[in-house]
Design a protein around this motif. Structure first.
Motif, PDB file in Angstrom:
ATOM      1  N   PRO A 258     -21.024  -8.606 -12.161  1.00 26.24           N
ATOM      2  CA  PRO A 258     -22.445  -8.420 -11.840  1.00 26.24           C
ATOM      3  C   PRO A 258     -23.389  -8.880 -12.959  1.00 26.24           C
ATOM      4  O   PRO A 258     -24.563  -9.116 -12.713  1.00 26.24           O
ATOM      5  CB  PRO A 258     -22.578  -6.908 -11.621  1.00 26.24           C
TER       6      PRO A 258
ATOM      7  N   ALA B 185     -15.655  -5.887 -13.406  1.00 27.75           N
ATOM      8  CA  ALA B 185     -16.758  -5.100 -13.959  1.00 27.75           C
ATOM      9  C   ALA B 185     -17.800  -5.987 -14.629  1.00 27.75           C
ATOM     10  O   ALA B 185     -18.989  -5.656 -14.629  1.00 27.75           O
ATOM     11  CB  ALA B 185     -16.216  -4.064 -14.946  1.00 27.75           C
TER      12      ALA B 185
ATOM     13  N   THR C 163     -17.523   2.858 -12.537  1.00 30.32           N
ATOM     14  CA  THR C 163     -17.417   2.937 -11.070  1.00 30.32           C
ATOM     15  C   THR C 163     -16.051   2.455 -10.600  1.00 30.32           C
ATOM     16  O   THR C 163     -15.695   2.666  -9.434  1.00 30.32           O
ATOM     17  CB  THR C 163     -18.532   2.138 -10.349  1.00 30.32           C
TER      18      THR C 163
ATOM     19  N   LYS D 282     -12.598  -3.549  -6.559  1.00 27.84           N
ATOM     20  CA  LYS D 282     -12.949  -2.165  -6.882  1.00 27.84           C
ATOM     21  C   LYS D 282     -12.571  -1.239  -5.739  1.00 27.84           C
ATOM     22  O   LYS D 282     -12.880  -1.502  -4.579  1.00 27.84           O
ATOM     23  CB  LYS D 282     -14.441  -2.046  -7.184  1.00 27.84           C
TER      24      LYS D 282
ATOM     25  N   GLU E  28     -21.134   0.383 -14.896  1.00 20.02           N
ATOM     26  CA  GLU E  28     -20.428  -0.376 -13.859  1.00 20.02           C
ATOM     27  C   GLU E  28     -18.924  -0.212 -14.000  1.00 20.02           C
ATOM     28  O   GLU E  28     -18.212   0.025 -13.023  1.00 20.02           O
ATOM     29  CB  GLU E  28     -20.807  -1.861 -13.911  1.00 20.02           C
TER      30      GLU E  28
END
Length: 144
Positions: free
Chosen positions: A44, A41, A15, A28, A12
Motif C-alpha cells: 500500500p 504489508a 493487520t 492477508k 498495516e
C-alpha cells in the motif's frame, strides 16, 4: 516519491497478524510466508513488488547466493542494523548460509514476521536468538 509514516506501515503490518504461514503466498488473512508478508504489508505504500521470488522452502540449506538480500536491495536501501528503526526490514539467517528470513522491526524492540514454526504472522519480542541471527537491515523508500 510518496512518503508515509513508520506508524502507518506498522499499523498495516499488524493487520496481517494471524495470517497463516503458507509458502510463497502473500494474501492477508489467507496465507503468506515471511517474504509474502513483507511484500504485502509494504504494497500500500510503495506499490506492488512484481519481481518474482521463486524459491524452494529449503533453498538456504543448499545455496550460497544471497537471493533475499539481493532482491530486497532492488526495492529498499540497505542500512546498518544498528540504525534500524520501527518499520525497517530485518533479514535473518541461521548457520553459514544466506539470509533467508525477514520481518519488520516494530516499537519496543519487537519483531513482526511470519514463520513456519509460529504458523502465522506474529509480533514478538526481538530476543537474543533473533538479534544474533540478524544479517542485514533495509529501509523502504519514502518512509519518514
Amino acid at each position: 516519491m510518496t512518503t508515509f509514516t513508520r506508524a502507518a506501515l506498522i499499523a498495516e503490518a499488524r493487520t496481517w497478524i494471524g495470517t497463516p504461514w503458507h509458502h510463497q503466498a502473500a494474501v492477508k488473512g489467507a496465507g503468506c510466508d515471511c517474504i509474502g508478508f513483507v511484500r504485502g504489508a509494504a504494497e500500500p505504500f510503495i506499490g506492488a513488488i512484481t519481481q518474482p521470488m521463486n524459491y524452494a522452502a529449503t533453498w538456504p540449506l543448499y545455496r550460497a547466493e544471497e537471493r533475499l538480500r539481493d532482491e530486497m536491495a532492488v526495492h529498499a536501501a540497505e542500512i546498518d542494523i544498528a540504525d534500524a528503526l520501527p518499520g525497517d526490514i530485518l533479514l535473518f539467517g541461521v548457520g553459514k548460509g544466506p539470509a533467508h528470513h525477514c520481518g519488520f522491526l516494530s516499537e519496543d524492540n519487537r519483531l513482526l514476521h511470519c514463520y513456519r514454526e509460529a504458523g502465522a504472522v506474529v509480533e514478538q519480542e526481538l530476543t537474543g536468538f533473533w538479534i544474533e541471527k540478524a544479517r542485514a537491515a533495509f529501509r523502504l523508500p519514502g518512509i519518514v
